[in-house]
Design a protein around this motif. Sequence first.
Motif, PDB file in Angstrom:
ATOM      1  N   ALA A  56      -7.232  12.614  29.552  1.00  0.00           N
ATOM      2  CA  ALA A  56      -6.869  11.251  29.156  1.00  0.00           C
ATOM      3  C   ALA A  56      -7.384  10.248  30.167  1.00  0.00           C
ATOM      4  O   ALA A  56      -7.862   9.161  29.801  1.00  0.00           O
ATOM      5  CB  ALA A  56      -5.361  11.139  28.984  1.00  0.00           C
ATOM      6  N   GLN A  57      -7.309  10.569  31.472  1.00  0.00           N
ATOM      7  CA  GLN A  57      -7.800   9.658  32.500  1.00  0.00           C
ATOM      8  C   GLN A  57      -9.312   9.503  32.417  1.00  0.00           C
ATOM      9  O   GLN A  57      -9.840   8.412  32.564  1.00  0.00           O
ATOM     10  CB  GLN A  57      -7.410  10.150  33.896  1.00  0.00           C
ATOM     11  CG  GLN A  57      -5.947   9.922  34.198  1.00  0.00           C
ATOM     12  CD  GLN A  57      -5.585  10.422  35.588  1.00  0.00           C
ATOM     13  OE1 GLN A  57      -6.159  11.381  36.078  1.00  0.00           O
ATOM     14  NE2 GLN A  57      -4.618   9.779  36.199  1.00  0.00           N
ATOM     15  N   THR A  58     -10.018  10.601  32.163  1.00  0.00           N
ATOM     16  CA  THR A  58     -11.482  10.552  32.032  1.00  0.00           C
ATOM     17  C   THR A  58     -11.880   9.691  30.838  1.00  0.00           C
ATOM     18  O   THR A  58     -12.782   8.867  30.929  1.00  0.00           O
ATOM     19  CB  THR A  58     -12.049  11.977  31.869  1.00  0.00           C
ATOM     20  OG1 THR A  58     -11.631  12.757  32.976  1.00  0.00           O
ATOM     21  CG2 THR A  58     -13.552  11.964  31.784  1.00  0.00           C
ATOM     22  N   ALA A  59     -11.186   9.873  29.721  1.00  0.00           N
ATOM     23  CA  ALA A  59     -11.483   9.076  28.529  1.00  0.00           C
ATOM     24  C   ALA A  59     -11.177   7.604  28.753  1.00  0.00           C
ATOM     25  O   ALA A  59     -11.949   6.741  28.339  1.00  0.00           O
ATOM     26  CB  ALA A  59     -10.663   9.607  27.347  1.00  0.00           C
ATOM     27  N   ALA A  60     -10.088   7.300  29.449  1.00  0.00           N
ATOM     28  CA  ALA A  60      -9.727   5.909  29.727  1.00  0.00           C
ATOM     29  C   ALA A  60     -10.748   5.267  30.656  1.00  0.00           C
ATOM     30  O   ALA A  60     -11.102   4.101  30.491  1.00  0.00           O
ATOM     31  CB  ALA A  60      -8.339   5.832  30.338  1.00  0.00           C
ATOM     32  N   ALA A  61     -11.229   6.012  31.652  1.00  0.00           N
ATOM     33  CA  ALA A  61     -12.233   5.481  32.584  1.00  0.00           C
ATOM     34  C   ALA A  61     -13.549   5.210  31.860  1.00  0.00           C
ATOM     35  O   ALA A  61     -14.209   4.192  32.109  1.00  0.00           O
ATOM     36  CB  ALA A  61     -12.459   6.445  33.731  1.00  0.00           C
ATOM     37  N   ALA A  62     -13.935   6.095  30.965  1.00  0.00           N
ATOM     38  CA  ALA A  62     -15.173   5.912  30.192  1.00  0.00           C
ATOM     39  C   ALA A  62     -15.043   4.711  29.268  1.00  0.00           C
ATOM     40  O   ALA A  62     -15.986   3.935  29.106  1.00  0.00           O
ATOM     41  CB  ALA A  62     -15.494   7.165  29.382  1.00  0.00           C
TER      42      ALA A  62
END
Length: 72
Positions: free
Chosen positions: A62-68
Amino acid sequence: MTFAWKAAGLSYNRYLSIAGRAVRRSLKEDKRIVAERRGNLDLRFSKWQGGKQGEAKNLADAQTAAAAEASA
């Protein structure tokens, strides 16, 4: 008086994560490998709406997707 981690714009949990990683990286090879294995966590979360639990998601994904999404 403001703490240094707060002045740098970090949450306390993020500050602890960075400090822990720095300590683990400073250890000798044999102890570092054991400590790095202990440092890996698999956290999951879910959002609640209307009194019902939603789908459980992996926090790292979820953090990776939010950062992207934020960089786009």
